[in-house]
Design an enzyme around this catalytic site. Structure first.
Site, PDB file in Angstrom:
ATOM      1  N   ALA A  37      -8.186  -3.134   3.042  1.00 23.48           N
ATOM      2  CA  ALA A  37      -7.939  -3.053   1.638  1.00 23.48           C
ATOM      3  C   ALA A  37      -8.019  -1.707   1.393  1.00 23.48           C
ATOM      4  CB  ALA A  37      -9.050  -3.961   0.956  1.00 23.48           C
ATOM      5  N   ASP A  38      -7.025  -1.101   0.570  1.00 21.64           N
ATOM      6  CA  ASP A  38      -7.266   0.213   0.157  1.00 21.64           C
ATOM      7  C   ASP A  38      -7.620   0.189  -1.277  1.00 21.64           C
ATOM      8  OD1 ASP A  38      -5.084  -0.444  -1.746  1.00 21.64           O
ATOM      9  OD2 ASP A  38      -3.398   0.520  -0.443  1.00 21.64           O
ATOM     10  N   SER A  39      -7.605   1.446  -1.770  1.00 14.09           N
ATOM     11  CA  SER A  39      -8.388   1.736  -3.297  1.00 14.09           C
ATOM     12  C   SER A  39      -7.527   0.880  -4.282  1.00 14.09           C
ATOM     13  CB  SER A  39      -8.329   3.096  -3.605  1.00 14.09           C
ATOM     14  OG  SER A  39      -7.099   3.630  -3.752  1.00 14.09           O
TER      15      SER A  39
ATOM     16  N   ARG B 245       2.815  -1.611  -6.982  1.00 11.03           N
ATOM     17  CA  ARG B 245       1.708  -2.605  -6.975  1.00 11.03           C
ATOM     18  C   ARG B 245       1.429  -2.890  -8.345  1.00 11.03           C
ATOM     19  NH1 ARG B 245      -1.521  -0.595  -2.139  1.00 11.03           N
ATOM     20  NH2 ARG B 245      -3.127  -2.084  -3.146  1.00 11.03           N
TER      21      ARG B 245
END
Lengths: 79, 315
Positions: A37-39, B245
């Protein structure tokens, strides 16, 4: 709500947002190394937790959060 | 209620210079994989002026419509990077194209195109027949190319639509045009994204991510509710192209699948006011939009401002 029940709710958020199996969501799990998981994933997880627990987390509070345990303690302290 | 109106023409314009992620790897501590994973952007176009790009996009829209420039009653140019402080850049575009009627700039940052579109339908309601709506920005001019958090995102481009009043049923009763809109702003969020005169863009990416998703979902939901349209009825969602995203997180919450979402930022980066019409034109170019389709447009950006509209497409 007991700590165990709170953690279960926390875990179901993490499973849904991070798309990881539930057994990987343990206190020592590191977001980057163990959960891929990234920021931005962490931001999304916190958004889901805010909505689930009806709390508010300031963005600055996310600094230094690297493990599931740290994130859980941040949330639990607000309940 | 705005009068029924159709889109008679559309067109886009991108500078010829392409900067790929590989190019950015050469000058910044970043990588193609990092940029794609965090933003979804693979390449972006930079260069030119807002007047140049807006004129080219608007000319393409006029030619497609077969409309004489002098028959346009109003030009509304959404831009947050006008070429000069005075005069408004739309005056240059108006002159170069030989348009009729008036011209104004609208600065609503990345939500600007939807603000301009709503203003265009408002112009039809007070008697205009044809309104040219252009979104154009040259963000590369106000980007610090040594700042890897912003240099990989912002870029330049323009796109235009020409809307024309028509007869028949009003938009809420099956006719073409604007069914509903939702505009909003929270000026207390100034420090999250700003650029002083002569400076470069400063951005708090994490907090913007969070607010952008919420603003998009809430604003889109409000517009759908006002239009009395279920999200399943939307043929194509055209969101602001800031970050893949953000688009994915918003779509998941709205219940809109990727195949009903327009995405162009992999090739354009974030072009602010130009992003929604660029995505719209790209979807039209690949025949993803048909007459009668309901479109949901939704933008958010500096301010923080947000804007959504539900439109029934007809050309």
């Amino acid at each position: 709500m007991s700590d165990d029940a709170t953690f279960e709710k926390f875990k179901s958020c993490a499973v849904e947002v991070l798309q990881v199996p539930g057994d990987k969501v343990v206190r020592d799990a590191r977001f980057a190394d163990d959960l891929d998981a990234d920021s931005l994933d962490l931001v999304e997880l916190v958004m889901a937790l805010e909505e689930t627990f009806d709390i508010t987390v300031d963005e600055a509070e996310l600094d230094g959060i690297e493990t599931i345990g740290q994130a859980f303690d941040l949330i639990a302290a607000k309940l | 209620m705005t009068p029924p109106a159709v889109f008679t023409g559309w067109g886009s314009a991108l500078p010829s210079t392409i900067v790929t992620n590989r190019d950015l790897e050469q000058r910044l501590d970043t990588s193609d994989a990092w940029i794609v994973e965090r933003t979804g952007i693979r390449e972006r176009h930079v260069g030119g002026t807002v007047a140049d790009l807006a004129t080219e996009a608007a000319r393409n829209a006029l030619e497609q419509a077969g409309t004489r420039p002098e028959d346009v009653d109003m030009l509304i140019l959404a831009t947050t990077t006008p070429d000069e402080t005075v005069p408004h850049t739309s005056s240059i575009v108006h002159h170069r194209l030989g348009l009729g009627g008036g011209a104004m700039d609208v600065n609503g940052a990345c939500a600007g195109f939807v603000y301009a579109l709503v203003a265009a339908y408002g112009s039809l309601a007070v008697g205009a027949r044809r309104v040219l709506v252009v979104g154009a920005d040259c963000l590369s001019r106000i980007t610090d190319w040594d700042d890897r958090s912003t240099a990989v995102i912002f870029a330049d481009g323009a796109a235009a639509v020409l809307i024309e009043a028509t007869g028949g049923a009003d938009p809420l009763h099956g006719g073409p045009g604007l069914l509903s809109h939702d505009l909003g702003i929270d000026g207390s969020a100034h420090d999250l994204l700003y650029c002083p005169h002569g400076g470069t863009l400063a951005m708090d990416g994490r907090e913007i991510f969070r607010r952008a998703v919420r603003a998009t979902v809430e604003s889109a939901t409000m517009a759908l509710s006002r239009a009395k349209v279920a999200v399943e009825e939307i043929a194509l969602f055209v969101p602001h192209q800031a970050n893949l995203r953000i688009i994915e997180a918003s779509c998941a919450r709205l219940g809109i699948p990727p195949q009903r979402t327009a995405v162009v930022l992999d090739r354009t980066g974030n072009t602010s006011a130009a992003s929604i019409p660029l995505a719209l034109c790209d979807a039209l170019g690949t025949e993803r939009i048909a007459d009668g389709d309901l479109l949901l447009l939704s933008g958010f950006g500096a301010g923080m401002s947000w804007a959504s509209a539900v439109v029934r497409w007809a050309s």
